[in-house]
Design an enzyme around this catalytic site. Structure first.
Site, PDB file in Angstrom:
ATOM      1  N   ASP A 175     -40.960 -23.917   7.502  1.00  0.00           N
ATOM      2  CA  ASP A 175     -40.180 -24.213   8.707  1.00  0.00           C
ATOM      3  C   ASP A 175     -40.376 -23.151   9.774  1.00  0.00           C
ATOM      4  O   ASP A 175     -40.783 -22.017   9.495  1.00  0.00           O
ATOM      5  CB  ASP A 175     -38.695 -24.343   8.374  1.00  0.00           C
ATOM      6  CG  ASP A 175     -38.075 -23.049   7.864  1.00  0.00           C
ATOM      7  OD1 ASP A 175     -38.713 -22.379   7.033  1.00  0.00           O
ATOM      8  OD2 ASP A 175     -36.949 -22.715   8.292  1.00  0.00           O
TER       9      ASP A 175
ATOM     10  N   HIS B 168     -40.088 -16.223  16.936  1.00  0.00           N
ATOM     11  CA  HIS B 168     -38.956 -17.070  17.354  1.00  0.00           C
ATOM     12  C   HIS B 168     -38.908 -17.349  18.854  1.00  0.00           C
ATOM     13  O   HIS B 168     -37.885 -17.817  19.341  1.00  0.00           O
ATOM     14  CB  HIS B 168     -37.604 -16.482  16.928  1.00  0.00           C
ATOM     15  CG  HIS B 168     -37.430 -16.379  15.449  1.00  0.00           C
ATOM     16  ND1 HIS B 168     -36.223 -16.052  14.867  1.00  0.00           N
ATOM     17  CD2 HIS B 168     -38.297 -16.563  14.428  1.00  0.00           C
ATOM     18  CE1 HIS B 168     -36.361 -16.034  13.543  1.00  0.00           C
ATOM     19  NE2 HIS B 168     -37.622 -16.338  13.265  1.00  0.00           N
TER      20      HIS B 168
ATOM     21  N   ASP C  25     -44.390 -12.825   4.743  1.00  0.00           N
ATOM     22  CA  ASP C  25     -43.501 -13.226   5.837  1.00  0.00           C
ATOM     23  C   ASP C  25     -43.107 -12.048   6.715  1.00  0.00           C
ATOM     24  O   ASP C  25     -42.151 -12.130   7.476  1.00  0.00           O
ATOM     25  CB  ASP C  25     -42.249 -13.903   5.246  1.00  0.00           C
ATOM     26  CG  ASP C  25     -41.410 -14.635   6.286  1.00  0.00           C
ATOM     27  OD1 ASP C  25     -41.970 -15.001   7.352  1.00  0.00           O
ATOM     28  OD2 ASP C  25     -40.214 -14.832   6.041  1.00  0.00           O
TER      29      ASP C  25
ATOM     30  N   GLU D  90     -36.347 -21.546   5.375  1.00  0.00           N
ATOM     31  CA  GLU D  90     -36.103 -20.099   5.352  1.00  0.00           C
ATOM     32  C   GLU D  90     -35.353 -19.649   6.586  1.00  0.00           C
ATOM     33  O   GLU D  90     -34.482 -18.769   6.515  1.00  0.00           O
ATOM     34  CB  GLU D  90     -37.435 -19.346   5.243  1.00  0.00           C
ATOM     35  CG  GLU D  90     -37.297 -17.841   5.026  1.00  0.00           C
ATOM     36  CD  GLU D  90     -37.202 -17.010   6.300  1.00  0.00           C
ATOM     37  OE1 GLU D  90     -36.902 -15.807   6.210  1.00  0.00           O
ATOM     38  OE2 GLU D  90     -37.432 -17.571   7.402  1.00  0.00           O
ATOM     39  N   GLU D  91     -35.677 -20.250   7.722  1.00  0.00           N
ATOM     40  CA  GLU D  91     -35.110 -19.786   8.990  1.00  0.00           C
ATOM     41  C   GLU D  91     -33.608 -20.036   9.106  1.00  0.00           C
ATOM     42  O   GLU D  91     -32.944 -19.429   9.942  1.00  0.00           O
ATOM     43  CB  GLU D  91     -35.842 -20.445  10.166  1.00  0.00           C
ATOM     44  CG  GLU D  91     -37.320 -20.084  10.278  1.00  0.00           C
ATOM     45  CD  GLU D  91     -37.563 -18.638  10.671  1.00  0.00           C
ATOM     46  OE1 GLU D  91     -36.578 -17.911  10.900  1.00  0.00           O
ATOM     47  OE2 GLU D  91     -38.729 -18.219  10.740  1.00  0.00           O
TER      48      GLU D  91
ATOM     49  N   ASP E   7     -44.742 -17.306  12.259  1.00  0.00           N
ATOM     50  CA  ASP E   7     -43.646 -17.134  11.312  1.00  0.00           C
ATOM     51  C   ASP E   7     -43.240 -18.516  10.816  1.00  0.00           C
ATOM     52  O   ASP E   7     -42.436 -19.186  11.449  1.00  0.00           O
ATOM     53  CB  ASP E   7     -42.481 -16.425  12.002  1.00  0.00           C
ATOM     54  CG  ASP E   7     -41.269 -16.214  11.119  1.00  0.00           C
ATOM     55  OD1 ASP E   7     -41.393 -16.374   9.896  1.00  0.00           O
ATOM     56  OD2 ASP E   7     -40.193 -15.889  11.657  1.00  0.00           O
TER      57      ASP E   7
ATOM     58  N   HIS F  38     -42.962 -19.735   3.946  1.00  0.00           N
ATOM     59  CA  HIS F  38     -42.084 -20.854   4.312  1.00  0.00           C
ATOM     60  C   HIS F  38     -42.716 -21.737   5.385  1.00  0.00           C
ATOM     61  O   HIS F  38     -43.443 -21.265   6.260  1.00  0.00           O
ATOM     62  CB  HIS F  38     -40.698 -20.373   4.735  1.00  0.00           C
ATOM     63  CG  HIS F  38     -40.649 -19.529   5.972  1.00  0.00           C
ATOM     64  ND1 HIS F  38     -40.528 -20.057   7.240  1.00  0.00           N
ATOM     65  CD2 HIS F  38     -40.670 -18.182   6.142  1.00  0.00           C
ATOM     66  CE1 HIS F  38     -40.471 -19.081   8.128  1.00  0.00           C
ATOM     67  NE2 HIS F  38     -40.565 -17.926   7.496  1.00  0.00           N
TER      68      HIS F  38
END
EC number: 3.4.11.4
Length: 407
Positions: free
Chosen positions: A79, A379, A197, A174-175, A140, A77
């Site tokens: 994002d 994150h 991922d 995705e997030e 990520d 992903h």
């Protein structure tokens, strides 16, 4: 361009998603990155490259053998998390990490320390890509994208490695749990795929949470506090009473492994009206359903005490455990397991305490377990990725392609 160069270029794009927009992609900056990737894939000579209006980028590496083998896919992903800014990411490479504290930002005393993050010590002697302490890194899942593209380049440059048709897919959002929503499985055209991922080296995952979201609104009755006896209903206190009804030990900070939880993610309100939002998680489908029933029961209990309509519930399922879709095709796990062992990686099959795009794709007809991408502490400002982890992930992709073609 090397794997590391590719990754460093990718994290320079701010691709933070935003669940409040209701759009796909949720932020236009994700499309900017998708356009860049499309141009790169074109320059690499890939085929069937498509980028749709929702930011889903697909491409093909054609087979280099004549015999018919399954078409497989690799997905990541674009994002990054809404939890912390991904603007002006300024990565730094710590070569030959010596096991001591890493100062990310001296002026703000932001330190990446093995005292708080003991997993750092698993990577002594390796080369770590870290942040400047002011943004997340974006491993990520830009590590996953870099690994997939680099693996495809490696296969093109080494035609002696025989492989079937390989599809790659890069998706937005995705997030915020929407990465698979507009993913066209039929157009992607694979028998199965892998999301790149995961986190630490060796992670191989085909179990994830069943997930639901609950929003409970409490209506109160506001009167002058000096004359409120037997008249006022303070919605904040009712909300607090509801929160206290749920088991205090079944929260994210007190659970692990296969243990589920209720997670209070927000509370807003005043005397007249308050709202609490929860996410509900459990690997076991029966326990998951029981958790939702418990929420309903407690809402009904509040209404019995304070009057019908005091509490209203909005409850929706978000995704389900992909295990039931993977178990009939366990050979795809066996292939990934064998590929890891072949390149010197010890497989670590474990449940995901979260969800992936692959979980939703599996329920759309594309079995899609998850493989490590190599980053840690996602994150936030303490995110880092060892270069050696990314190299191992790239090698696993190459080996999977080779093994599928050899059967």
């Amino acid at each position: 361009m090397t794997l590391v160069d590719r990754f460093l270029k990718y994290v320079s794009f701010d691709t933070q998603s935003d669940e409040s927009t209701g759009l796909t992609p949720s932020t236009p900056k994700q499309m900017v990155f998708a356009e860049y990737l499309k141009t790169e894939l074109e320059s690499l000579g890939l085929e069937d490259i498509t980028l749709d209006e929702h930011g889903y980028l697909f491409a093909t590496l054609p087979a280099n053998i004549d015999k018919k083998v399954p078409t497989i896919g690799f997905i990541a992903h674009m994002d990054t998390s809404p939890d912390m800014t991904g603007k002006d990411v300024t990565p730094r490479i710590v070569k030959g990490y010596d096991g001591t504290d890493i100062v990310l930002c001296a002026e703000e005393n932001i330190i990446l320390s093995p005292a708080q993050f003991p997993e750092l010590l698993d990577h002594k002697g390796e080369d770590l890509i870290v942040t400047n302490g002011k943004t997340l890194l974006g491993a990520d899942d830009k590590a996953g994208i870099a690994e997939i593209v680099s693996a495809i380049v490696y296969l093109k440059e080494h035609p002696e490695i025989k492989h079937g048709k390989i599809r790659i897919g890069f998706n937005p959002d995705e997030e915020i749990g929407e990465g698979a929503h507009k993913f066209d499985v039929g157009k992607f055209g694979c028998e199965w795929a892998y999301t790149m991922d995961g986190g630490e080296v060796g992670e191989l995952e085909f179990e994830n949470f069943n997930a639901a979201a609950a929003k409970i609104t409490f209506k109160g009755r506001n009167v002058h506090p000096g004359y409120a006896k037997n008249k006022m209903i303070n919605s904040i206190r009712v909300a607090n009473q509801f929160i206290a009804m749920l088991p205090s030990t079944e929260t994210p900070e007190q659970t692990e492994g296969y243990e589920g939880f209720y997670h209070l993610i927000s509370i807003q309100g005043d005397v007249e009206q308050s709202t609490v939002s929860y996410i509900i998680r459990d690997h076991d489908r029966a326990k998951f359903e029981k958790r939702k029933e418990e929420i309903k029961r407690l809402v009904a209990q509040v209404n019995t005490e304070y009057g019908e309509g005091t509490a209203t519930l909005e409850l929706r399922d978000q995704y389900y455990n992909m295990r039931e879709k993977i178990e009939p095709v366990m050979h795809i796990i066996d292939t990934a397991f064998a590929a890891m062992e072949a390149v010197g990686v010890k497989p670590n099959v474990k449940p995901i305490r979260g969800g992936t795009d692959g979980a939703q794709l599996s329920f759309k007809g594309l079995p899609c377990p998850n493989i490590f991408a190599g980053g840690l502490n996602f994150h936030g400002r303490y995110e880092f990725v060892p270069i050696q982890n990314m190299e191992k992930a790239m090698n696993v992709i190459v080996k999977i392609a080779e093994l599928v073609a050899s059967k």
